[in-house]
Design a protein around this motif. Sequence first.
Motif, PDB file in Angstrom:
ATOM      1  N   ARG A 196       0.809  -1.212   0.000  1.00 24.55           N
ATOM      2  CA  ARG A 196       0.000   0.000   0.000  1.00 24.55           C
ATOM      3  C   ARG A 196       0.850   1.273   0.000  1.00 24.55           C
ATOM      4  O   ARG A 196       0.444   2.296   0.588  1.00 24.55           O
ATOM      5  CB  ARG A 196      -0.979   0.005   1.173  1.00 24.55           C
ATOM      6  N   THR A 198       2.294   4.652  -1.422  1.00 24.69           N
ATOM      7  CA  THR A 198       1.705   5.628  -2.346  1.00 24.69           C
ATOM      8  C   THR A 198       2.699   6.031  -3.439  1.00 24.69           C
ATOM      9  O   THR A 198       2.322   6.634  -4.438  1.00 24.69           O
ATOM     10  CB  THR A 198       1.219   6.886  -1.597  1.00 24.69           C
ATOM     11  N   SER A 199       3.978   5.715  -3.237  1.00 21.20           N
ATOM     12  CA  SER A 199       4.989   5.969  -4.268  1.00 21.20           C
ATOM     13  C   SER A 199       6.184   5.031  -4.044  1.00 21.20           C
ATOM     14  O   SER A 199       6.321   4.452  -2.954  1.00 21.20           O
ATOM     15  CB  SER A 199       5.486   7.421  -4.192  1.00 21.20           C
ATOM     16  N   GLU A 202       8.227   6.351  -1.180  1.00 18.02           N
ATOM     17  CA  GLU A 202       7.709   6.022   0.154  1.00 18.02           C
ATOM     18  C   GLU A 202       8.068   4.577   0.519  1.00 18.02           C
ATOM     19  O   GLU A 202       8.503   4.291   1.632  1.00 18.02           O
ATOM     20  CB  GLU A 202       6.186   6.208   0.196  1.00 18.02           C
ATOM     21  N   ASP A 230      -0.380   1.180  -3.414  1.00 14.49           N
ATOM     22  CA  ASP A 230      -1.764   1.278  -2.970  1.00 14.49           C
ATOM     23  C   ASP A 230      -2.617   1.432  -4.233  1.00 14.49           C
ATOM     24  O   ASP A 230      -2.364   2.323  -5.036  1.00 14.49           O
ATOM     25  CB  ASP A 230      -1.921   2.495  -2.047  1.00 14.49           C
TER      26      ASP A 230
END
Length: 291
Positions: A196, A198-199, A202, A230
């Motif tokens: 999950r 987001t990039s 991350e 995600d």
Amino acid sequence: MFDQAQRLRQIVPVATDEIRPATRVITITSGKGGVGKSNFSLNFALGLSACGKKVVVLDADVGFANIDVLMGQTPRRTLADLVQKKATIWEILELGPYGIHYIAGGSGLRDFLTLQPDQFEYLMLQLGELQGFADFLIIDTGAGMNQGTLRFILSSDDVIIVSTPEPTAITDAYALIKLITRESGRLLNMQLVVNRATSIMEAKQVAEKLSLVSKKFLNFDLKSLGYLLDDPKVSEAVKQQVPFFVRYPDSPASRCIDQLVRKQLKMPTGVQSMDMGIKSFLSRMRQVFRN
Ligand SMILES: Nc1ncnc2c1ncn2[C@@H]1O[C@H](COP(=O)(O)OP(=O)(O)OP(=O)(O)O)[C@@H](O)[C@H]1O
Ligand SMILES: [Mg+2]
């Protein structure tokens, strides 16, 4: 009459444990619950199968098993039938998409720790039959602090810890890694999957953070297998009860599965190490469940 099967048996030597390729046992777990273990286990298994590997998924999250639900299937037999000695491993193996096989958790089995010695031994013998049948045995577990799950982890060749980027999931993943390194008397191949994210950035930051603290405080080299973005398609697929790798093969999450599978397959296989494979997994299971 001299039938075809009889002739084949004479020509082809019967496979023994020595010449059968080792079945690599990978246990999927997490510190915190609900981080995506079951979805990862199932779709990772499908990805491996799409690459020509023979895969069996064991739903070992007793009490909360749901691999069959994620595929919209109603299994005829489950792990509960196996431990109650009502069926053999071949009778409880169910066929899923892309030719994967799975063993559904079912209800009626509360905890591996409550099994009678004869039930446990029957389970071990039956799981041993998978040697040579599958290239991979993927075990989906509950969150790792459960004593039964911890024993699966400590017996495996490979352990994949799933964490999301949320601080609570990261903290719990670290607590689990700490527990595993303390309890395990041998060097485990433990890898992290960040779910999950987001990039990519991350995901990398989470992996670096966990790797750093594991090295500094536990002197343990936590490897990173990769990440899953995600992706709203995951939840959509869950609602449709079709694995996202099948329903949405071009989605970001499916592409991440492709990458994770490719990385997994590049790793040295169990065949190269005498210590790997289902037989050594089961002998460790017998040890850790006795203690
Ligand atoms: N990559 C993702 N993108 C978006 N949503 C996701 C992703 N992975 C998981 N989810 C969401 O998280 C939910 C929980 O996932 P899953 O059941 O696989 O978690 P789990 O770790 O197995 O949970 P449990 O600890 O209860 O066994 C899914 O139903 C889905 O909605
Ligand atoms: Mg689950």
